[in-house]
Design an enzyme around this catalytic site. Structure first.
Site, PDB file in Angstrom:
ATOM      1  N   ARG A 230       0.660  -1.194  -0.126  1.00 31.20           N
ATOM      2  CA  ARG A 230       0.083   0.152  -0.165  1.00 31.20           C
ATOM      3  C   ARG A 230       0.837   1.197  -0.131  1.00 31.20           C
ATOM      4  NH1 ARG A 230      -3.496  -2.464  -1.769  1.00 31.20           N
ATOM      5  NH2 ARG A 230      -5.692  -3.015  -0.988  1.00 31.20           N
ATOM      6  N   HIS A 278      -1.348   0.711  -9.762  1.00 33.42           N
ATOM      7  CA  HIS A 278      -1.839  -0.228  -8.942  1.00 33.42           C
ATOM      8  C   HIS A 278      -2.658  -1.441  -9.597  1.00 33.42           C
ATOM      9  CE1 HIS A 278      -4.083  -0.690  -4.703  1.00 33.42           C
ATOM     10  NE2 HIS A 278      -4.024  -1.722  -5.283  1.00 33.42           N
TER      11      HIS A 278
END
Ligand code: NDP
Ligand code: OXD
Length: 315
Positions: A230, A278
């Site tokens: 993350r 991502h």
């Protein structure tokens, strides 16, 4: 009984079609305009749900994340804490992540960016190369994703270690556990991979101090960072400063504090950074809907669904 999708950033029609295919009998509703009578909704699958939506469902029995991460669900201050949350743990998602990690370790190991640059400039530059055994890869986060990546990297021949809260026992993979072993883990690591959970305990873990403690004995003379966990886990300014000073050799970043990464962010154009949007492990609608439907079935039979989030632990 009805099931609700809350997908503000994903193509909800694709997910509805996938769910209808794998669970034809399910009454599928869609946030925000296709919710019908909200009292019917007992199950909700979400990705990046806006704060307050889950709390507004009076008869909700189970929340299902459509990815491995649950940080976006947990950060809702109004989240009803008594409703169980299921996260994704599926071989399809894990396999995709392993492909990404192996690809980017190899990209740096085989100096592919240098070769690409040379081809653009029509340069035949046959520089020295090294073997996988010459590179130490250290994976922070040895859960579902980290373990699979570690095994595949080990099988290629890299020297692999993992760091997590608890110790792991994986043949051929050195295990480091907890804060007390963090420095030793960093000291033997040429390529640092983050597959950690996003929790207050892991926020900003890839910072200048961490980078400084990494090994400089590897073939490139400076370490490499790969983050697919993350964005909260990296201090972007520290990474850029370390790249500019030569303390860090290169970085691959798939996750960012703000996504999409704003066009003016210097990471986009930094010559030593590979930015990916991502996409390390995308949730495949049909596969993940089948996973969600099977967990709903288990819950309806009175069984405990698999892969429940521990709220106290934060993942
Ligand atoms: P898991 O929960 O299976 O594993 C998480 C790991 O993090 C565990 O090994 C855990 O340790 C470790 N950990 C958590 N907190 C700490 C801490 N304070 N110190 C040391 N270790 C810690 O997660 P997954 O493998 O399923 O997912 C890993 C990450 O990948 C998640 O952040 C997820 O959101 C992200 N992800 C990113 C994707 C992308 O496309 N970029 C796609 C899918 C997932 P322990 O084992 O001891 O509990
Ligand atoms: C996930 C993700 O957590 O895609 O599954 O980031």
């Amino acid at each position: 009984m009805a099931f609700l999708f809350v997908l503000p950033t994903w193509p909800v029609e694709t997910w509805v079609a996938a769910m209808k295919k794998v669970a034809p009998g399910l009454d599928v509703r869609v946030w925000p305009d296709g919710m019908g009578n909200i009292s019917d909704i007992e199950y909700c699958a979400a990705w990046l749900p806006p704060p307050g939506v889950l709390k507004s469902l009076p008869n909700l029995k189970l929340i299902l994340s459509l990815g491995a991460g649950v940080d976006a669900i947990l950060k809702d201050p109004t989240l009803p804490r008594d409703i169980p949350i299921v996260r994704v743990n599926d071989p399809d998602l894990t396999g995709r992540m392993t492909e990404y990690i192996v690809l980017h370790v190899l990209l740096h190991h085989r100096q592919q960016r240098r070769i690409d640059g040379n081809q653009k400039r029509i340069i035949w530059d046959s520089f020295p190369t090294h073997a996988a055994k010459d590179l130490s890869v250290g994976i922070m986060g040895m859960g579902v994703m980290g373990t699979d990546s570690a095994i595949k990297l080990r099988d290629i021949g890299f020297r692999v270690a993992g760091w997590s809260r608890g110790r792991k026992s994986i043949p051929g993979v050195e295990s480091f556990a907890g804060e007390s072993e963090f420095d030793a883990f960093l000291g033997r690591t040429d390529v640092l991979v983050s597959l950690l959970r996003a929790t207050p305990g892991t926020d900003g873990v890839i910072n200048s101090e961490t980078i400084r403690k990494l090994s400089r004995k590897g073939p490139f003379g400076a370490p490499i960072v790969i983050n697919a966990g993350r964005g909260r886990q990296q201090v972007a300014e520290d990474i850029i400063a370390a790249l500019d000073s030569g303390e860090l050799f290169a970085a691959t970043l798939d996750v960012f504090a703000t996504e999409p990464l704003p066009p003016e962010n210097p990471l986009w154009t930094h010559p030593k950074v590979t930015v990916t949007p991502h996409c390390a492990a995308d949730s495949d609608p049909e596969t993940i809907c089948a996973y969600v439907a099977s967990n709903i079935e288990r819950h309806r039979r009175g069984e405990t669904p698999g892969n429940l989030v521990d709220l106290a632990r934060g993942y």
